[in-house]
Design a protein around this motif. Structure first.
Motif, PDB file in Angstrom:
ATOM      1  N   GLU A   5       0.846  -1.181   0.000  1.00 27.37           N
ATOM      2  CA  GLU A   5       0.000   0.000   0.000  1.00 27.37           C
ATOM      3  C   GLU A   5       0.888   1.240   0.000  1.00 27.37           C
ATOM      4  OE1 GLU A   5      -3.798   0.817   2.484  1.00 27.37           O
ATOM      5  OE2 GLU A   5      -2.097   1.492   3.679  1.00 27.37           O
ATOM      6  N   HIS A  13      -0.836  -3.915  -5.505  1.00 21.29           N
ATOM      7  CA  HIS A  13      -0.572  -2.684  -4.751  1.00 21.29           C
ATOM      8  C   HIS A  13      -1.812  -1.797  -4.764  1.00 21.29           C
ATOM      9  CE1 HIS A  13       3.689  -3.589  -4.485  1.00 21.29           C
ATOM     10  NE2 HIS A  13       3.704  -3.796  -5.783  1.00 21.29           N
ATOM     11  N   THR A  14      -1.985  -1.025  -3.711  1.00 19.92           N
ATOM     12  CA  THR A  14      -3.078  -0.063  -3.645  1.00 19.92           C
ATOM     13  C   THR A  14      -2.539   1.289  -3.209  1.00 19.92           C
ATOM     14  OG1 THR A  14      -3.584  -0.658  -1.357  1.00 19.92           O
ATOM     15  CG2 THR A  14      -4.861  -1.773  -3.082  1.00 19.92           C
ATOM     16  N   ASN A  66      -7.817   1.733  -7.551  1.00 20.68           N
ATOM     17  CA  ASN A  66      -7.582   0.549  -6.716  1.00 20.68           C
ATOM     18  C   ASN A  66      -8.487  -0.611  -7.114  1.00 20.68           C
ATOM     19  OD1 ASN A  66      -5.515   1.688  -5.184  1.00 20.68           O
ATOM     20  ND2 ASN A  66      -6.927   2.479  -3.649  1.00 20.68           N
ATOM     21  N   ASN A  92      -7.290  -2.543  -9.972  1.00 19.25           N
ATOM     22  CA  ASN A  92      -5.999  -3.195  -9.739  1.00 19.25           C
ATOM     23  C   ASN A  92      -4.962  -2.744 -10.781  1.00 19.25           C
ATOM     24  OD1 ASN A  92      -4.359  -4.872  -8.198  1.00 19.25           O
ATOM     25  ND2 ASN A  92      -4.795  -6.659  -9.450  1.00 19.25           N
ATOM     26  N   ARG A 143      -3.450   4.547  -0.800  1.00 23.01           N
ATOM     27  CA  ARG A 143      -4.293   5.067   0.276  1.00 23.01           C
ATOM     28  C   ARG A 143      -4.068   6.573   0.334  1.00 23.01           C
ATOM     29  NH1 ARG A 143      -3.484   6.066   5.832  1.00 23.01           N
ATOM     30  NH2 ARG A 143      -1.444   5.058   5.756  1.00 23.01           N
TER      31      ARG A 143
END
Length: 135
Positions: free
Chosen positions: A35, A75-76, A67, A70, A78
């Protein structure tokens, strides 16, 4: 929501996502984290709140879509948002808080804030993204 507002949100989202993607992909090979934290300095209050509220929501909406699709497999992103109300001291404080929390990049709304933190960005090697309603 009006067509104009929706288009503005979409255009803003594409621009920010493209920048975020480049920044994150550049750091991804050496990164262990799944993240990535992105700091968002925004004006939800103060003299530019009408624009800040709309652009801030558009930013969050697009990152959620980013997100969900994808875009960076595994991975994202935030987003940590801080309302600075177009106030330089609050903007500098927000910048420092983002970095203390591990932000890989910081998005700015206020011209006065980004001018104030530009030397710090260069010093620390942190990418700064300038969001602009007139661009």
């Amino acid at each position: 929501m009006s067509y104009r507002k929706a288009l503005t949100r979409l255009q803003h989202g594409f621009a920010v996502a493209a920048l975020c993607c480049g920044i994150i992909l550049q750091s991804a090979p050496s990164a262990v984290a799944k993240e990535f934290l992105l700091g968002l300095e925004n004006d939800r209050s103060g003299p530019t709140q009408n624009l800040g509220q709309t652009m801030g929501q558009g930013f969050h909406d697009y990152i959620a879509l980013f997100n969900a699709r994808n875009v960076i497999p595994g991975h994202t992103i935030r987003v940590m948002e801080i309302d600075t109300a177009y106030n330089v001291p609050r903007g500098i404080e927000a910048y420092e808080r983002f970095l203390s929390q591990g932000a890989v990049a910081v998005c700015f709304f206020s011209t006065s804030v980004i001018k104030s933190v530009t030397p710090r960005l260069a010093e620390r090697g942190v990418p700064g993204i300038r969001r602009c309603a007139a661009c």
